[in-house]
Design an enzyme around this catalytic site. Structure first.
Site, PDB file in Angstrom:
ATOM      1  N   CYS A  71       0.859  -1.178   0.000  1.00 67.41           N
ATOM      2  CA  CYS A  71       0.000   0.000   0.000  1.00 67.41           C
ATOM      3  C   CYS A  71       0.898   1.232   0.000  1.00 67.41           C
ATOM      4  O   CYS A  71       1.688   1.430   0.939  1.00 67.41           O
ATOM      5  CB  CYS A  71      -0.855  -0.050   1.269  1.00 67.41           C
ATOM      6  SG  CYS A  71      -1.866   1.403   1.542  1.00 67.41           S
ATOM      7  N   CYS A 172      -0.782   3.804  -6.540  1.00 70.08           N
ATOM      8  CA  CYS A 172      -1.709   3.186  -5.580  1.00 70.08           C
ATOM      9  C   CYS A 172      -1.926   1.772  -6.093  1.00 70.08           C
ATOM     10  O   CYS A 172      -2.186   1.572  -7.291  1.00 70.08           O
ATOM     11  CB  CYS A 172      -3.033   3.950  -5.565  1.00 70.08           C
ATOM     12  SG  CYS A 172      -4.351   3.083  -4.681  1.00 70.08           S
TER      13      CYS A 172
HETATM   14  N1  DGL Z   1      -3.990   0.540  -2.216  1.00 66.93           N
HETATM   15  C1  DGL Z   1      -3.554   1.620  -1.436  1.00 66.93           C
HETATM   16  C2  DGL Z   1      -2.360   2.368  -1.967  1.00 66.93           C
HETATM   17  O1  DGL Z   1      -1.534   1.772  -2.614  1.00 66.93           O
HETATM   18  C3  DGL Z   1      -4.512   2.456  -0.676  1.00 66.93           C
HETATM   19  C4  DGL Z   1      -5.820   2.792  -1.245  1.00 66.93           C
HETATM   20  C5  DGL Z   1      -6.711   3.410  -0.211  1.00 66.93           C
HETATM   21  O2  DGL Z   1      -7.150   2.668   0.675  1.00 66.93           O
HETATM   22  O3  DGL Z   1      -6.954   4.625  -0.270  1.00 66.93           O
HETATM   23  O4  DGL Z   1      -2.184   3.527  -1.707  1.00 66.93           O
END
Ligand code: DGL
Length: 300
Positions: A71, A172
Site C-alpha cells: 500500500c 496506488c
Molecule cells: N492501495 C492503497 C495504496 O496503494 C490504498 C488505497 C486506499 O485505501 O486509499 O495507496
C-alpha cells in the site's frame, strides 16, 4: 522451512503485489486486506498508522519472517515507524518514479490524497529535480475499484489524459488493476517489490524465474527495489511472461494488451501465468472476499 510473509493493504489493491511476490518468492503468504476500512487515502496520518499497526500486530503474533506493506499510502505515512517497532524486515511500496524517469520525459502520478501530501513522496520527488511530475488523486477511485473489480471497463478514466511523452505512474496498488485500460507507458512498482522481498529474505527464489535467480538486486532499504527499478526494467516479459503462455497487457510500451469488452471477465486476469497455486492464507474480516478476488483475477 519456507518463509512466512505478511502482505498488507487497505483492501484488494495489495493482491496485485501479492501475486508478483508469489511469482518470485517461495513462501507461505498471509494476506491481510483491511477492506472494511478502505479507503485509507482520505484518512488522517494517525488513523492510517493506527489501522496499519492493528494489522502488523497480527503479523507479529504470526511470527512472520518479513512483511510487505502493499500500500503506497501506508508506506508513505508510517513505514519508518513500523520498521522501528517490529522485529522483522518491512518492505514498502512507493510510486515507480525512478522507472518512469528512465523511460519518459514527464509523468502523471496517480495516487491517493494521503500519499500525495506525504513528506516521503516529497523526498522521493526531490531526487528527480529534472523530471516533471503532475500529481493527481482521483476522487473515489479506490472505492470504485473495490466495488467494480469484475467490471473495471465501466470505470471512467477520462481524468488520465496524458500529454506527448508523458507516462503514467500508478502510485496506488488498487490502480494497478486498471493498467490495461490506460494508454501509453504505464509504470508500477510491483516487480521491484517482489525482488526487494526476495533480497530481504535472502531467498534463492523460484528456480524457473530468470529474474528470481538474479534477485539479490538491492539490499534492505534500497530505493530502486522499492520503485520497481532493478536495472532490468526493460525486460519485456517482466513477471508476466515466464510460462511463455501469455502477456496480458502492455508493460512499459511492450507486449500487447488483449483486453476487449467482449471477453472482459476473462481478460482481466491479466497476470495469469501461475504454474501452481501458491500457499496463501487470507486474514481478517474480508478474508473470503479477498481469496475470491485473488483466484478470479490471478489464477483462473
Ligand atoms: N492501495 C492503497 C495504496 O496503494 C490504498 C488505497 C486506499 O485505501 O486509499 O495507496
Amino acid at each position: 522451512m519456507s518463509d512466512k510473509i505478511g502482505v498488507f493493504d487497505s483492501g484488494i489493491g495489495g493482491l496485485t503485489v501479492l501475486h508478483a511476490c508469489t511469482e518470485v518468492v517461495d513462501g507461505e503468504f498471509y494476506y491481510y486486506g483491511d477492506n472494511g476500512n478502505a479507503p485509507y487515502g482520505t484518512r488522517s496520518e494517525e488513523e492510517i498508522y493506527a489501522l496499519t499497526r492493528r494489522v502488523f500486530d497480527v503479523f507479529f503474533k504470526l511470527k512472520v519472517d518479513a512483511a510487505v506493506v502493499a500500500c503506497n499510502t501506508a508506506t508513505a505515512v508510517c513505514i519508518e515507524r513500523l520498521r522501528t517497532e517490529y522485529p522483522f524486515p518491512v518492505v514498502g511500496t512507493e510510486p515507480a518514479i525512478s522507472l518512469a524517469a528512465k523511460h519518459c520525459a514527464s509523468c502523471l502520478l496517480l495516487a491517493t490524497e494521503a500519499t500525495l501530501k506525504s513528506e516521503r513522496l516529497a523526498r522521493l520527488l526531490r531526487k528527480f529535480p529534472h523530471f516533471s511530475v503532475r500529481a493527481f488523486a482521483p476522487k473515489g477511485l479506490v472505492n470504485e475499484i473495490e466495488r467494480n473489480i469484475f467490471s473495471l471497463e465501466k470505470i471512467d478514466l477520462s481524468f488520465a489524459k496524458t500529454e506527448e511523452g508523458e507516462g503514467i505512474v500508478l502510485g496506488c496498488t488498487h490502480f494497478v488493476y486498471l493498467r490495461p485500460f490506460f494508454q501509453g507507458k504505464v509504470f508500477d512498482g510491483n516487480e521491484g517489490i517482489a525482488l526487494h522481498l526476495l533480497s530481504v529474505l535472502g531467498n534463492a527464489g523460484k528456480g524457473d524465474h530468470p529474474q528470481g535467480l538474479q534477485g539479490s538486486a538491492g539490499k534492505g532499504d534500497h530505493p530502486q527495489g522499492l520503485q520497481g527499478n532493478t536495472g532490468k526494467g526493460d525486460h519485456p516479459q517482466g513477471l508476466q511472461g515466464n510460462t511463455g503462455k501469455s502477456i496480458f497487457f502492455e508493460r512499459e510500451g511492450q507486449g500487447k494488451s488483449i483486453f476487449s469488452a467482449k471477453n472482459a471477465k476473462k481478460n482481466i486476469c491479466f497476470f495469469k501465468n501461475t504454474q501452481k497455486c501458491p500457499k496463501i492464507v487470507y486474514l481478517g474480516p474480508s478474508a473470503g472476499h479477498n481469496k475470491t478476488i485473488y483466484e478470479q483475477m490471478f489464477l483462473l
